[in-house]
Design a protein around this motif. Structure first.
Motif, short mmCIF file in Angstrom:
data_model
loop_
_atom_site.label_atom_id
_atom_site.label_comp_id
_atom_site.label_asym_id
_atom_site.label_seq_id
_atom_site.Cartn_x
_atom_site.Cartn_y
_atom_site.Cartn_z
N GLY A 1 95.33 75.00 42.92
CA GLY A 1 94.12 75.16 43.74
C GLY A 1 94.01 76.62 44.12
O GLY A 1 93.83 76.97 45.28
N GLU B 1 100.40 78.86 41.70
CA GLU B 1 99.51 78.42 42.79
C GLU B 1 98.60 77.32 42.27
O GLU B 1 97.85 77.51 41.30
CB GLU B 1 98.68 79.58 43.32
N TYR C 1 81.42 80.41 49.24
CA TYR C 1 82.79 80.46 49.78
C TYR C 1 83.35 81.88 49.67
O TYR C 1 83.88 82.44 50.64
CB TYR C 1 83.68 79.48 49.01
N ALA D 1 97.68 76.98 49.06
CA ALA D 1 97.15 77.41 50.35
C ALA D 1 95.81 76.70 50.52
O ALA D 1 94.79 77.16 50.00
CB ALA D 1 97.00 78.92 50.41
N PHE D 2 95.82 75.57 51.19
CA PHE D 2 94.62 74.73 51.31
C PHE D 2 94.06 74.41 49.93
O PHE D 2 92.87 74.21 49.78
CB PHE D 2 93.56 75.37 52.21
N PHE E 1 92.92 67.08 48.29
CA PHE E 1 91.79 66.62 47.46
C PHE E 1 92.21 65.57 46.43
O PHE E 1 91.35 65.03 45.74
CB PHE E 1 91.13 67.81 46.75
N THR F 1 94.00 70.18 36.68
CA THR F 1 94.10 69.43 37.93
C THR F 1 95.57 69.26 38.34
O THR F 1 96.46 69.21 37.48
CB THR F 1 93.42 68.06 37.81
N ALA F 2 95.76 69.13 39.64
CA ALA F 2 97.10 69.05 40.20
C ALA F 2 97.89 67.85 39.69
O ALA F 2 99.12 67.87 39.69
CB ALA F 2 96.99 68.97 41.72
N ALA G 1 94.88 72.08 46.28
CA ALA G 1 94.52 70.73 45.84
C ALA G 1 95.08 69.57 46.65
O ALA G 1 94.56 68.46 46.55
CB ALA G 1 94.97 70.60 44.40
N GLN H 1 85.21 78.99 40.51
CA GLN H 1 86.26 79.66 41.27
C GLN H 1 87.09 80.57 40.34
O GLN H 1 87.44 81.70 40.69
CB GLN H 1 87.19 78.63 41.94
N TRP I 1 83.05 72.29 44.08
CA TRP I 1 83.57 73.65 44.22
C TRP I 1 82.83 74.63 43.32
O TRP I 1 82.66 75.80 43.67
CB TRP I 1 85.10 73.69 43.97
N ASP J 1 93.21 75.89 38.80
CA ASP J 1 92.15 75.37 39.67
C ASP J 1 91.24 74.44 38.89
O ASP J 1 91.07 74.59 37.68
CB ASP J 1 91.33 76.52 40.28
N LEU J 2 90.66 73.51 39.64
CA LEU J 2 89.74 72.53 39.05
C LEU J 2 88.38 73.14 38.76
O LEU J 2 87.64 72.64 37.90
CB LEU J 2 89.58 71.39 40.08
N SER J 3 88.01 74.20 39.48
CA SER J 3 86.64 74.71 39.43
C SER J 3 86.51 75.93 38.52
O SER J 3 87.15 76.97 38.72
CB SER J 3 86.18 75.08 40.85
C1 LIG Z 1 89.87 75.54 50.12
S1 LIG Z 1 89.96 76.12 48.44
C2 LIG Z 1 91.41 77.10 48.56
C3 LIG Z 1 91.46 78.12 47.46
C4 LIG Z 1 92.39 79.28 47.75
N1 LIG Z 1 93.75 78.85 47.92
C5 LIG Z 1 91.89 80.02 48.99
O1 LIG Z 1 92.66 80.13 49.97
O2 LIG Z 1 90.74 80.46 48.95
C6 LIG Z 1 90.52 74.67 47.57
C7 LIG Z 1 90.63 74.89 46.06
O3 LIG Z 1 91.28 73.72 45.50
C8 LIG Z 1 90.65 73.44 44.25
N2 LIG Z 1 90.90 72.03 43.91
C9 LIG Z 1 90.36 70.92 44.46
N3 LIG Z 1 90.86 69.82 43.89
C10 LIG Z 1 91.75 70.23 42.95
C11 LIG Z 1 92.58 69.57 42.02
N4 LIG Z 1 92.61 68.24 41.94
N5 LIG Z 1 93.39 70.31 41.21
C12 LIG Z 1 93.36 71.67 41.26
N6 LIG Z 1 92.57 72.36 42.13
C13 LIG Z 1 91.79 71.65 42.96
C14 LIG Z 1 89.18 73.77 44.49
O4 LIG Z 1 88.47 73.98 43.29
C15 LIG Z 1 89.29 75.02 45.35
O5 LIG Z 1 89.27 76.19 44.60
#
Ligand SMILES: C[S@@+](CC[C@H](N)C(=O)[O-])C[C@H]1O[C@@H](n2cnc3c(N)ncnc32)[C@H](O)[C@@H]1O
Length: 256
Positions: free
Chosen positions: A61, A59, A21, A125-126, A131, A108-109, A128, A87, A14, A82-84
């Motif tokens: 992720g 929220e 993105y 919303a889409f 993932f 992390t979640a 973690a 982002q 990410w 968020d993990l990133s």
């Molecule tokens: C598809 S994006 C969605 C972000 C935002 N909700 C959007 O609609 O743009 C997925 C997000 O989940 C985060 N993510 C992935 N694995 C995660 C984890 N284990 N814990 C927290 N965040 C995570 C990614 O870094 C990324 O920013």
């Protein structure tokens, strides 16, 4: 793929993908907009969070915080995780540009850095959920940080999409993979053999079961229809496929 392997791949992925993105999808998301997925279902229409006025809303992720910023403009107190790192830098950039700030933390979640019962609503919303390898741990964390009564609403790729190639065109209409194959989707760098991306699949039954085991009661499962006049292609989401089958599953789960 273990939780550690998933996290070690997805955080850097990410970070690498974040600029593209935000450049590609930022306008569609809106700096302070809330869409649940590529069909463009907004929270204003879905009302999947329930009342947010004056409530603390987390929220997971959160990416660049667009959804949480919308929550804040509606009278809620939005917080992001968020993990990133990249982002979150975009989140800060939009905070500065809009003047609507979403306090956000890297994490992390499966290990939320918050006290017990510190939020009224949690959502993804889409984010973690698809993932993480240890979904039971992530849901236990959501349950821990939620006050009672509390709500957890989250959108994911609709599990039925697993059987089709992730292709927005006609190739994405021919089923080719067993629905019950729970092995993760994994991308590997051919030069280094390093895992660079991991996504986990669960069947609808798996989702319901793990929610129930954590004490949640499912109050709705929304499968947004593809809207008339919506022609945007996002990864494997397109009008062609969206008119035939669901692409997004939005779960609403309650804790009492
Ligand atoms: C598809 S994006 C969605 C972000 C935002 N909700 C959007 O609609 O743009 C997925 C997000 O989940 C985060 N993510 C992935 N694995 C995660 C984890 N284990 N814990 C927290 N965040 C995570 C990614 O870094 C990324 O920013």
């Amino acid at each position: 793929m273990s939780e550690e392997e998933s996290r070690a791949a997805n955080g850097p992925d990410w970070d690498r993908y974040s600029d593209e993105y935000q450049a590609t999808h930022g306008d569609f998301l809106g700096d302070a907009g809330f869409v649940w997925g590529p069909e463009g279902l907004t929270e204003e229409t879905a009302r999947a969070l329930g009342p947010i006025d004056g409530r603390r809303v987390l929220e997971i992720g959160s990416g660049a915080g667009q959804c949480s910023r919308w929550v804040t403009t509606q009278g809620g107190r939005g917080f992001g995780l968020d993990l990133s790192h990249r982002q979150l830098q975009h989140s800060r950039r939009i905070d500065e540009a809009t003047g609507v700030r979403v306090p956000s933390v890297r994490g992390t979640a499966t290990a939320l850095p918050f006290a017990d019962a510190s939020f009224d609503v949690v959502f993804c919303a889409f984010g973690a959920m698809q993932f993480v390898a240890e979904l039971d741990v992530a849901l236990a964390e959501v349950a821990r940080v939620l006050r009672r009564p509390g709500r957890f609403s989250f959108s994911i790729t609709h599990p039925s999409r697993w059987v089709f190639p992730d292709d927005p065109g006609p190739a994405g209409l021919t089923a080719s993979q067993p629905y019950w194959d729970r092995r993760a989707y994994v991308e590997v760098d051919p030069d280094t053999d390093q895992v660079t991306y991991v996504e986990h699949h669960r069947t609808l039954g798996d989702w319901v079961r793990v929610l129930a085991e954590t004490g949640f009661v499912l109050s709705d499962l929304i499968e947004p229809e593809w809207p008339e006049g919506h022609d945007r292609v996002w990864g494997g989401w397109s009008r062609l496929r969206g008119q035939i089958m669901p692409g997004t599953a939005l779960f609403i789960a309650e804790l009492s």
